[in-house]
Design a protein around this motif. Structure first.
Motif, mmCIF file in Angstrom:
data_model
loop_
_atom_site.group_PDB
_atom_site.id
_atom_site.type_symbol
_atom_site.label_atom_id
_atom_site.label_comp_id
_atom_site.label_asym_id
_atom_site.label_seq_id
_atom_site.Cartn_x
_atom_site.Cartn_y
_atom_site.Cartn_z
ATOM 1 N N VAL A 130 0.844 -1.200 0.000
ATOM 2 C CA VAL A 130 0.000 0.000 0.000
ATOM 3 C C VAL A 130 0.878 1.248 0.000
ATOM 4 N N ILE A 131 1.902 1.246 0.847
ATOM 5 C CA ILE A 131 2.807 2.406 0.927
ATOM 6 C C ILE A 131 3.518 2.623 -0.406
ATOM 7 N N GLY A 132 3.985 1.554 -1.032
ATOM 8 C CA GLY A 132 4.671 1.668 -2.315
ATOM 9 C C GLY A 132 3.738 2.007 -3.466
ATOM 10 N N PHE A 133 2.460 1.677 -3.307
ATOM 11 C CA PHE A 133 1.462 1.888 -4.357
ATOM 12 C C PHE A 133 1.191 3.375 -4.596
ATOM 13 N N TYR A 134 1.351 4.188 -3.554
ATOM 14 C CA TYR A 134 1.054 5.620 -3.704
ATOM 15 C C TYR A 134 1.865 6.260 -4.827
ATOM 16 N N GLN A 135 3.113 5.810 -5.020
ATOM 17 C CA GLN A 135 3.946 6.454 -6.046
ATOM 18 C C GLN A 135 3.415 6.209 -7.443
ATOM 19 N N ALA A 136 2.584 5.162 -7.630
ATOM 20 C CA ALA A 136 2.025 4.857 -8.942
ATOM 21 C C ALA A 136 0.675 5.517 -9.190
ATOM 22 N N VAL A 137 -0.035 5.906 -8.106
ATOM 23 C CA VAL A 137 -1.429 6.330 -8.315
ATOM 24 C C VAL A 137 -1.841 7.620 -7.611
ATOM 25 N N SER A 138 -1.082 8.090 -6.642
ATOM 26 C CA SER A 138 -1.536 9.248 -5.872
ATOM 27 C C SER A 138 -1.521 10.514 -6.727
ATOM 28 N N ALA A 139 -2.529 11.355 -6.525
ATOM 29 C CA ALA A 139 -2.586 12.652 -7.212
ATOM 30 C C ALA A 139 -1.712 13.685 -6.509
ATOM 31 N N ASP A 140 -1.207 13.351 -5.315
ATOM 32 C CA ASP A 140 -0.390 14.257 -4.508
ATOM 33 C C ASP A 140 1.088 13.958 -4.763
ATOM 34 N N LYS A 141 1.783 14.893 -5.399
ATOM 35 C CA LYS A 141 3.181 14.645 -5.739
ATOM 36 C C LYS A 141 4.038 14.438 -4.501
ATOM 37 N N ALA A 142 3.756 15.170 -3.430
ATOM 38 C CA ALA A 142 4.540 15.007 -2.198
ATOM 39 C C ALA A 142 4.377 13.595 -1.644
ATOM 40 N N LEU A 143 3.171 13.048 -1.754
ATOM 41 C CA LEU A 143 2.939 11.688 -1.282
ATOM 42 C C LEU A 143 3.629 10.679 -2.201
ATOM 43 N N ARG A 144 3.600 10.944 -3.505
ATOM 44 C CA ARG A 144 4.324 10.052 -4.437
ATOM 45 C C ARG A 144 5.816 10.043 -4.105
ATOM 46 N N ALA A 149 7.220 10.728 -1.202
ATOM 47 C CA ALA A 149 7.429 10.041 0.079
ATOM 48 C C ALA A 149 7.321 8.527 -0.102
ATOM 49 N N SER A 150 6.393 8.095 -0.951
ATOM 50 C CA SER A 150 6.239 6.673 -1.244
ATOM 51 C C SER A 150 7.512 6.119 -1.873
ATOM 52 N N THR A 151 8.094 6.896 -2.779
ATOM 53 C CA THR A 151 9.356 6.483 -3.407
ATOM 54 C C THR A 151 10.463 6.363 -2.376
ATOM 55 N N GLU A 152 10.530 7.343 -1.461
ATOM 56 C CA GLU A 152 11.543 7.308 -0.400
ATOM 57 C C GLU A 152 11.318 6.105 0.520
ATOM 58 N N ALA A 153 10.051 5.817 0.821
ATOM 59 C CA ALA A 153 9.735 4.660 1.669
ATOM 60 C C ALA A 153 10.148 3.361 0.980
ATOM 61 N N GLU A 154 9.943 3.301 -0.328
ATOM 62 C CA GLU A 154 10.341 2.100 -1.059
ATOM 63 C C GLU A 154 11.853 1.907 -1.009
ATOM 64 N N LYS A 155 12.600 3.001 -1.062
ATOM 65 C CA LYS A 155 14.059 2.892 -0.936
ATOM 66 C C LYS A 155 14.440 2.316 0.433
ATOM 67 N N LEU A 156 13.765 2.801 1.482
ATOM 68 C CA LEU A 156 14.073 2.330 2.839
ATOM 69 C C LEU A 156 13.791 0.841 2.984
ATOM 70 N N ILE A 157 12.624 0.396 2.478
ATOM 71 C CA ILE A 157 12.276 -1.014 2.642
ATOM 72 C C ILE A 157 13.145 -1.887 1.752
ATOM 73 N N SER A 158 13.531 -1.355 0.594
ATOM 74 C CA SER A 158 14.410 -2.118 -0.295
ATOM 75 C C SER A 158 15.785 -2.301 0.340
ATOM 76 N N ASP A 159 16.324 -1.228 0.928
ATOM 77 C CA ASP A 159 17.623 -1.335 1.608
ATOM 78 C C ASP A 159 17.560 -2.345 2.752
ATOM 79 N N PHE A 160 16.448 -2.312 3.493
ATOM 80 C CA PHE A 160 16.296 -3.256 4.591
ATOM 81 C C PHE A 160 16.199 -4.687 4.065
ATOM 82 N N SER A 161 15.489 -4.884 2.959
ATOM 83 C CA SER A 161 15.345 -6.224 2.387
ATOM 84 C C SER A 161 16.698 -6.787 1.979
#
Length: 718
Positions: free
Chosen positions: A72-86, A88-100
């Motif tokens: 859900v968190i990663g999905f925002y970057q593909a569909v949110s109308a809010d650029k700031a949320l997109r 942040a979603s991209t940044e969150a994906e980087k964090l979870i990817s680094d952790f993975s």
């Protein structure tokens, strides 16, 4: 009217109330919890104590729980109308990817997993597969390397590749370029398409702006009579994301380096090992054989289209522009013109029978009949009644989104299945193609209860206007049905672990179920059932239709038999050229990921390689034939698949057609709506997800090993 029992699903849908701040905080909390689970396992156990239940079960439950929030968190970057949320979603994906990456390289956990594997416990087949996959995953993530410089380098490469992939897709999503044209330059493009274009002011007064979104791009490519306009649209679209050029170059270099660190000859060998093909030789032989079979047909099709082009130019008084070439930007235009002239197939008239909303209802009805499902649209106050917050707007990410609860029908037990979302129209910052996104997976939780999935179709079909609903070209009908097929795969899967849920199969199988379902879009009875002329939808649409109908009699509500017959005749028209295009993508992918040496890879000029291979394989002319050389465009920088998991795997779109053709012609061709076989397919293929070897799944359904015979016969190449 849906039965009352279907009004209240037993599980609420996910919520989409994330903010730029909350998604970062939430992902950090998720990471901390997951790390704590791993730390506890490592602290509490010695290898001699390791068992599947002690090592794998806690991590599997943690993975399941992460699956409820991370997508859900990663999905925002593909569909949110809010650029700031997109962002942040991209940044969150980087964090979870680094952790993975960090988690996949923990030697303390690997030693416990390896010890559990060596215990040779008797496990159920899916648990055994989980253990084997997890152990192999550690090895493929560098734990076979000695601790020190090489392993550290491998980890740094993995992190950088993750960042590249995220940045590459973000650039594609955020791309908002376009071109200004005069109406004359767009001559032939349908008026209802042009009516959606931005009207220019100032220096662009009197002009219209097209974007590179599909509802703008494809109609111009197919209908615009102005060759120069089509050329400009094609070449600029190939260069719309040139900021991705250095990212692509860096990615293929790093992938090759990482594979060689692990002892593989190249990245392709590393990737294919874990797929159905197993070896790059199998892939290369398949692609080479298909290329040989298609080349003659492609040349013949190209000659026919080139003759049509020359006749068209002469008829329009433009004979002086005939230069003996058939260009890339000619192909969609003359392919469409050929269908109209030789097969009496007017794509615009055909699209009038496929309004988006009635087409969706028809498709869902097919899935209901075939698989024993019931789709209940959740609207208005019903959304509020199932939303955890009581606010209906919290369970969708945009007002345009449609939401369905999905159930088993009475014959299948009336049980809840999951949630289906449809997000169908383009907007700024949205994912630009058509895809299915798993938002939450299904699995069995710690208490033994089933957790139900949620899945979304994200597409970019034209928006409705006051005078016309959104109308689908037939190829868009096929695309929608294909992506819905992925959604159904996600919904009906029944696996213990989220890792194997739905479309989480190997890449060279994942397309096969949806490719098989495309055949329903070429079946006369189903085409008739799906169709509904838009003038029949409302008095307003009927009036609007009459305005441009020029005295034609009111069309039948359903697609006429003659049109259906003409459409079906076109199924394999110019098929060789289409599949040669797919071969270009697949062979380019295997070439850049399968060099004999790292030095050879570094010697590749990627734009030149991409464009030269396209010319050699498809035979279509490009700017290189106008004296511009092969470096004129960077189509590879718009190729999201190769950064999104299809690296050294794009061949799967072609190889999985072997499986899809075999399944359809063996089981469904005589009666596509055979509900007994449909349910058998659901339970034998779709429910299994990736929980067992995909070849076993195919053999269980077919009753034998798969064969290439139906695939080559379908293409006329047997």
């Amino acid at each position: 009217m849906a039965p009352q029992s279907f009004k209240k699903p037993p599980q609420p849908p996910p919520v989409f109330t994330g903010t730029p701040k909350s998604v970062i905080e939430d992902i950090k909390t998720i990471i901390e919890k997951s790390r704590a689970v791993q730390d506890k396992i490592a602290a509490d156990l010695k290898p001699s104590d390791a068992t599947f239940d002690k090592v794998m079960i806690p991590m599997a439950h943690d993975e399941n729980q992460m699956g409820l929030a991370v997508p859900v968190i990663g999905f925002y970057q593909a569909v949110s109308a809010d650029k700031a949320l997109r962002n942040a979603s991209t940044e969150a994906e980087k964090l979870i990817s680094d952790f993975s990456i960090e988690a996949a390289m923990r030697e303390d956990i690997f030693k416990l997993v390896d010890a559990a594997f060596e215990k040779k416990e008797t496990l159920d087949p899916e648990s055994q597969r989980l253990l084997e996959k997890e152990r192999k995953n550690f090895i493929r993530n560098g734990l076979s390397l000695p601790a020190g410089e090489k392993r550290d380098r491998f980890k740094a490469i993995k992190k950088r590749l993750s960042d590249i992939s995220i940045a590459f897709q973000k650039n594609l999503n955020e791309e908002n370029g376009g071109l200004w044209f005069t109406p004359e330059e767009l001559d032939g493009t349908p008026d209802d398409v042009l009516s959606t274009f931005e009207k220019g002011e100032g220096e662009n007064a009197g002009k219209l702006r097209m974007t590179y979104k599909y509802p703008d791009l494809f109609p111009i490519s197919k209908y615009c009579r102005n060759t120069e306009t089509r050329r400009q649209v094609f070449t600029t679209n190939e260069n719309k994301c040139n900021e991705n050029v250095p990212l692509f170059r860096e990615a293929i270099d790093l992938r090759d380096e990482a594979a060689r660190l692990l002892g593989y000859p190249n990245h392709a060998a590393f990737m294919v090992e874990d797929k159905m093909a197993k070896t790059t030789k199998t892939v290369d032989d398949f692609l080479s054989d298909l290329r040989k079979r298609l080349t003659k047909g492609g040349a013949s099709e190209r000659k026919t289209l080139q003759d049509l082009k020359e006749k068209d130019l002469k008829d329009r008084g433009e004979g002086k522009s005939i230069d003996g070439h058939y260009y890339l930007w000619d192909n969609r235009f003359y392919d469409r013109l050929m269908l109209e002239k030789d097969y009496s197939l007017d794509q615009e008239k055909l699209s009038e029978y496929f309004p988006l909303q009635t087409s969706i209802r028809g498709m869902l009805h097919i899935f209901e009949q075939l698989f024993g499902l019931v789709f209940v649209e959740i609207e208005g106050s019903d959304r509020s009644s199932i939303a955890p917050s009581g606010k209906g707007e919290d369970i969708v990410w945009h007002p345009d989104v449609k939401l369905y609860s999905v159930w088993d029908d009475e014959g299948e037990g009336n049980d809840f299945v999951g949630y289906l979302y449809l997000d169908l129209h383009p907007r700024d910052g949205k994912y630009g193609h058509a895809a299915n996104f798993n938002i939450q997976p299904g699995f069995i939780d710690e208490k033994g209860n089933r957790r139900y999935p949620a899945t979304a179709l994200v597409c970019n079909f034209s928006k409705p206007s006051p005078k016309k609903p959104s109308l689908l070209k037939h190829d868009e009908v096929v695309t929608l049905f294909h992506e819905l097929g992925h959604g159904i795969h996600d919904l009906v899967a029944r696996t213990i672990y989220s890792r194997f849920h739905g479309t989480n199969t190997v890449r060279d199988f994942v397309e096969a179920p949806s490719q098989m379902l495309e055949n329903w879009c070429w079946t006369p009875s189903q085409l008739k059932a799906l169709s509904c002329h838009y003038s029949s939808l409302s008095p307003e649409y009927e009036t609007a239709w009459k305005e441009h109908a020029k005295g034609e009699s009111k069309p039948d509500p359903k697609l006429p038999d003659e049109l259906i017959e003409n459409l079906i005749k076109t199924k394999h028209v110019n098929d060789a050229l289409f599949n040669l295009r797919q071969l270009h993508f697949g062979i380019f992918d295997m070439t850049v990921h399968g060099p004999e040496s790292h030095k050879q890879l570094q010697g590749y000029d990627i734009p030149e390689l991409y464009n030269r291979l396209r010319k050699e394989i498809s035979g279509l002319d490009g700017p290189e034939d106008l004296g511009e050389g092969y470096k004129w465009g960077n189509g590879h920088a718009t190729f999201g698949h190769l950064m999104g998991g299809y690296d050294a795997g794009y061949y799967g779109y072609l190889s999985s057609q072997v499986y899809s053709a075999d399944m359809f012609h063996t089981v469904f061709a005589k009666n596509p709506m055979n509900a007994e076989e449909g349910r058998r397919y659901r339970h034998t293929v779709l429910e299994r997800g990736g929980s067992q070897d995909e070849m076993q799944t195919l053999e269980d359904f077919l009753g034998r090993k798969p064969s290439t015979e139906a695939f080559y016969r379908e293409l006329g190449l047997a």
